[in-house]
Scaffold this motif. Structure first.
Motif, PDB file in Angstrom:
ATOM      1  N   ASP A 299      -2.364  21.494 113.369  1.00  0.00           N
ATOM      2  CA  ASP A 299      -2.093  21.479 114.809  1.00  0.00           C
ATOM      3  C   ASP A 299      -1.286  22.729 115.156  1.00  0.00           C
ATOM      4  N   ILE A 300      -0.923  22.870 116.409  1.00  0.00           N
ATOM      5  CA  ILE A 300      -0.068  23.974 116.847  1.00  0.00           C
ATOM      6  C   ILE A 300       1.264  23.879 116.115  1.00  0.00           C
ATOM      7  N   THR A 301       1.709  24.997 115.600  1.00  0.00           N
ATOM      8  CA  THR A 301       2.993  25.034 114.900  1.00  0.00           C
ATOM      9  C   THR A 301       4.041  25.710 115.788  1.00  0.00           C
ATOM     10  N   PRO A 302       5.307  25.322 115.645  1.00  0.00           N
ATOM     11  CA  PRO A 302       6.351  25.978 116.451  1.00  0.00           C
ATOM     12  C   PRO A 302       6.584  27.429 116.049  1.00  0.00           C
ATOM     13  N   ASP A 303       6.295  27.748 114.784  1.00  0.00           N
ATOM     14  CA  ASP A 303       6.500  29.110 114.281  1.00  0.00           C
ATOM     15  C   ASP A 303       5.167  29.791 114.030  1.00  0.00           C
ATOM     16  N   VAL A 304       5.147  31.102 114.209  1.00  0.00           N
ATOM     17  CA  VAL A 304       3.949  31.894 113.940  1.00  0.00           C
ATOM     18  C   VAL A 304       3.658  31.894 112.443  1.00  0.00           C
ATOM     19  N   TRP A 305       2.385  31.809 112.083  1.00  0.00           N
ATOM     20  CA  TRP A 305       1.965  31.810 110.685  1.00  0.00           C
ATOM     21  C   TRP A 305       0.793  32.772 110.537  1.00  0.00           C
ATOM     22  N   ILE A 306       0.340  32.977 109.299  1.00  0.00           N
ATOM     23  CA  ILE A 306      -0.774  33.905 109.057  1.00  0.00           C
ATOM     24  C   ILE A 306      -1.697  33.344 107.995  1.00  0.00           C
ATOM     25  N   THR A 307      -2.968  33.717 108.086  1.00  0.00           N
ATOM     26  CA  THR A 307      -3.952  33.332 107.094  1.00  0.00           C
ATOM     27  C   THR A 307      -4.839  34.528 106.776  1.00  0.00           C
ATOM     28  N   ASP A 308      -5.344  34.592 105.539  1.00  0.00           N
ATOM     29  CA  ASP A 308      -6.159  35.718 105.080  1.00  0.00           C
ATOM     30  C   ASP A 308      -7.595  35.264 104.813  1.00  0.00           C
ATOM     31  N   PHE A 309      -8.541  36.106 105.204  1.00  0.00           N
ATOM     32  CA  PHE A 309      -9.948  35.849 104.901  1.00  0.00           C
ATOM     33  C   PHE A 309     -10.582  37.123 104.345  1.00  0.00           C
ATOM     34  N   ILE A 310     -11.752  36.968 103.735  1.00  0.00           N
ATOM     35  CA  ILE A 310     -12.435  38.065 103.053  1.00  0.00           C
ATOM     36  C   ILE A 310     -13.571  38.597 103.922  1.00  0.00           C
ATOM     37  N   LEU A 311     -13.658  39.916 104.073  1.00  0.00           N
ATOM     38  CA  LEU A 311     -14.775  40.509 104.807  1.00  0.00           C
ATOM     39  C   LEU A 311     -16.065  40.482 103.992  1.00  0.00           C
ATOM     40  N   GLY A 312     -15.971  40.726 102.683  1.00  0.00           N
ATOM     41  CA  GLY A 312     -17.146  40.728 101.828  1.00  0.00           C
ATOM     42  C   GLY A 312     -17.326  39.407 101.101  1.00  0.00           C
ATOM     43  N   SER A 313     -17.976  39.451  99.944  1.00  0.00           N
ATOM     44  CA  SER A 313     -18.206  38.235  99.160  1.00  0.00           C
ATOM     45  C   SER A 313     -17.020  37.920  98.262  1.00  0.00           C
ATOM     46  N   SER A 314     -16.225  38.939  97.931  1.00  0.00           N
ATOM     47  CA  SER A 314     -15.028  38.786  97.101  1.00  0.00           C
ATOM     48  C   SER A 314     -13.927  39.630  97.725  1.00  0.00           C
ATOM     49  N   TRP A 315     -12.709  39.431  97.254  1.00  0.00           N
ATOM     50  CA  TRP A 315     -11.614  40.247  97.785  1.00  0.00           C
ATOM     51  C   TRP A 315     -11.886  41.727  97.531  1.00  0.00           C
ATOM     52  N   CYS A 316     -12.367  42.062  96.331  1.00  0.00           N
ATOM     53  CA  CYS A 316     -12.756  43.448  96.056  1.00  0.00           C
ATOM     54  C   CYS A 316     -14.276  43.555  96.134  1.00  0.00           C
ATOM     55  N   TYR A 317     -14.795  44.765  96.082  1.00  0.00           N
ATOM     56  CA  TYR A 317     -16.242  44.974  96.100  1.00  0.00           C
ATOM     57  C   TYR A 317     -16.874  44.339  94.875  1.00  0.00           C
ATOM     58  N   ASN A 318     -17.942  43.585  95.104  1.00  0.00           N
ATOM     59  CA  ASN A 318     -18.670  42.919  94.028  1.00  0.00           C
ATOM     60  C   ASN A 318     -20.120  43.367  94.087  1.00  0.00           C
ATOM     61  N   GLN A 319     -20.504  44.231  93.157  1.00  0.00           N
ATOM     62  CA  GLN A 319     -21.843  44.793  93.178  1.00  0.00           C
ATOM     63  C   GLN A 319     -22.925  43.749  92.966  1.00  0.00           C
ATOM     64  N   ALA A 320     -22.560  42.609  92.392  1.00  0.00           N
ATOM     65  CA  ALA A 320     -23.538  41.561  92.102  1.00  0.00           C
ATOM     66  C   ALA A 320     -23.772  40.633  93.287  1.00  0.00           C
ATOM     67  N   LYS A 321     -22.973  40.791  94.338  1.00  0.00           N
ATOM     68  CA  LYS A 321     -23.090  39.883  95.483  1.00  0.00           C
ATOM     69  C   LYS A 321     -22.795  40.654  96.760  1.00  0.00           C
ATOM     70  N   ARG A 322     -23.824  41.278  97.310  1.00  0.00           N
ATOM     71  CA  ARG A 322     -23.672  42.120  98.493  1.00  0.00           C
ATOM     72  C   ARG A 322     -23.838  41.292  99.767  1.00  0.00           C
TER      73      ARG A 322
END
Length: 502
Positions: A299-322
């Motif tokens: 739900d809405i939190t009283p304090d600001v928070w953050i979350t991370d997501f991945i643009l690609g298939s893995s955090w780093c470049y993965n040549q096996a999964k484009r």
């Protein structure tokens, strides 16, 4: 005379220390405001995972750990055999360094892409778990300026970001470095943890010249090096945001407090408002923003928070999964996060040569196209009286609930046009419909029969449409009707702008 000058220098030094606002004690450090206004208003940031592990580009950025673990079961279990088959038994992680050339790296082009995506703060990875620093380090000879690409990556991205008056972030994952590579039995004292991997005989190089890279340091020395690395980046760049990964929980409390005091005092001297986050409880939430990786809040939190997501298939470049994130889904998740007082961070995965994969570029362009048109519903907003409504259930994933703050992630990819998320700015509320419902489709906003029933509506329009919108308020709530013609980029999300009488 020399004695008199020396006495003056000592006096000024003590005076400077006495004037420092923050001392390495929790009560003093809690004077720091966890989320300054610029961070709360930014809503979207981006950084990248780029390093020596980008050369094999297979499996994940944890490749350097799993390539030395022959009996791994689960995530990463194939990397040991893949490495031996592809590179041979005697090929070590440090042998990848000369192959990481970064010849196509261009900070201007990277920051252009990140800014074009709509990011209001832009970051560089400073060091991952592998022990290889991405700045010109004097305390760690294993760095990207001295070897590999010969680039001070942190400096290059930081300078380009600051030129554009955007906020700069540096990410540190190195608290886990001392545990990342397997160790010989009883060779190095470490905190007792499920993350330790210990063998009687390890394949990790043990020669003294490799000790810093592979974390073959005593616990005290490892803690000191952790702090020294941070101090270098703080002194040289003082990022607006120092992002911290989970491994800081293994660092001594005194070192953690000293880092915060150093960082906050440096920022204070420069007149900057800075941010640090916590994944877990290694920093008190009074002074640090909570990070819930790849998840949301209930739900809405009283304090600001953050979350991370991945643009690609893995955090780093993965040549096996484009593959890359669907920009429509990214926008819907962004609306979900912002509606609950959160900030979203995306991570790109460039190739070893410095090229950002085409699929990730297209995803960034798609996200940026929507935000360019409808960013007023995201940036500089606050939560409404309710975060939203709709049938899609977001819940905890019991198989992935490592985070003490929730790990509510199941269902995020399923958000759709039946779901609404609200944001607010002054006397305006944005009802963000998470997908195009079709032309002339009615939608009931039930919050206006509940928590917002007393709101007096002045006007309603749809961003990106010139059509006058049909709407009516009843005992059931507020009925709104979609336009006859789909606005540009509305496939990702449609935005109703609801203005109240003041």
């Amino acid at each position: 005379m020399k004695k008199y000058v020396a006495i003056l220098l000592i006096a000024f030094t003590h005076l400077g220390l006495a004037q420092q606002k923050f001392k390495p004690e929790w009560e003093s450090l809690k004077q720091h405001k966890a989320a300054p206004d610029w961070f709360a208003d930014a809503k979207l940031g981006v950084y990248f995972h780029w390093g020596v592990y980008s050369v094999p580009a297979w499996g994940s950025e944890w490749y350097p750990r799993w390539m030395y673990i022959y009996d791994r079961e689960g995530w990463g279990e194939d990397i040991y055999d893949y490495h031996k088959t592809t590179y041979g038994r005697d090929f070590q992680y440090h042998d990848f360094i000369p192959q990481w050339k970064g010849e196509k790296f261009n900070a201007v082009e990277w920051v252009d892409m990140f800014e074009g995506m709509g990011a209001r703060f832009i970051g560089s990875i400073a060091e991952h778990h592998d022990g290889f620093s991405l700045w010109d380090s004097k305390v760690n000879e294993w760095n990207s300026k001295a070897m590999g690409p010969g680039i001070d990556v942190v400096k290059a991205i930081g300078e380009e970001t600051k030129k554009r008056k955007l906020k700069f972030m540096a990410t540190f994952h190195h608290g886990f470095h001392m545990m990342f590579y397997p160790k010989n039995e009883n060779t190095f004292l470490r905190p007792v943890s499920q993350f330790n991997w210990v063998y009687d005989s390890v394949e990790v190089p043990q020669a003294p010249k490799y000790r810093k890279l592979y974390g073959n340091l005593g616990y005290d020395e490892a803690n000191d090096l952790w702090l020294e690395k941070l101090n270098e980046v703080i002194e040289a760049h003082c990022p607006d945001y120092i992002w911290m990964d989970f491994g800081q929980r293994f660092i001594k409390e005194g070192h953690r407090k000293q880092f915060l005091a150093n960082y906050f005092n440096k920022a204070e001297a420069l007149g900057k408002e800075v941010v640090v986050n916590t994944k877990g409880t290694f920093f008190p939430t009074e002074l640090a923003v909570v990070n819930v990786e790849r998840a949301t809040m209930e739900d809405i939190t009283p304090d600001v928070w953050i979350t991370d997501f991945i643009l690609g298939s893995s955090w780093c470049y993965n040549q096996a999964k484009r593959t890359a994130i669907n920009p429509h889904k990214a926008i819907r998740m962004l609306a979900e996060v912002v509606s609950k007082n959160g900030v979203m961070l995306l991570s790109a995965g460039p190739m070893a040569d410095g090229t950002i994969p085409e699929e990730q570029v297209k995803a960034m362009e798609g996200i940026g196209a929507w935000l360019k048109l409808y960013g007023e519903a995201i940036y500089n907003t606050k939560p409404f009286v309710a975060f939203g409504e709709g049938p899609t259930i977001l819940k905890r994933d019991p198989k992935d609930a490592w985070n003490a703050y929730g790990a509510i992630k199941k269902g995020l990819a399923d958000l759709n046009s039946n779901d609404i998320r609200y944001t607010q700015k002054d006397n305006t509320v944005y009802a963000i419909q998470l997908g195009w419902p079709g032309e002339n489709k009615e939608k009931l906003l039930t919050v206006f029969a509940d928590k917002a029933k007393d709101k007096k509506i002045k006007s309603i329009s749809v961003l990106g449409s010139r059509q006058k919108i049909k709407w009516k308020k009843t005992m059931e709530g507020l009925w709104v009707t979609s336009p006859r013609k789909k606005p540009e980029q509305a496939e990702a999300a449609l935005v109703y702008k609801i203005v109240f009488n003041q």
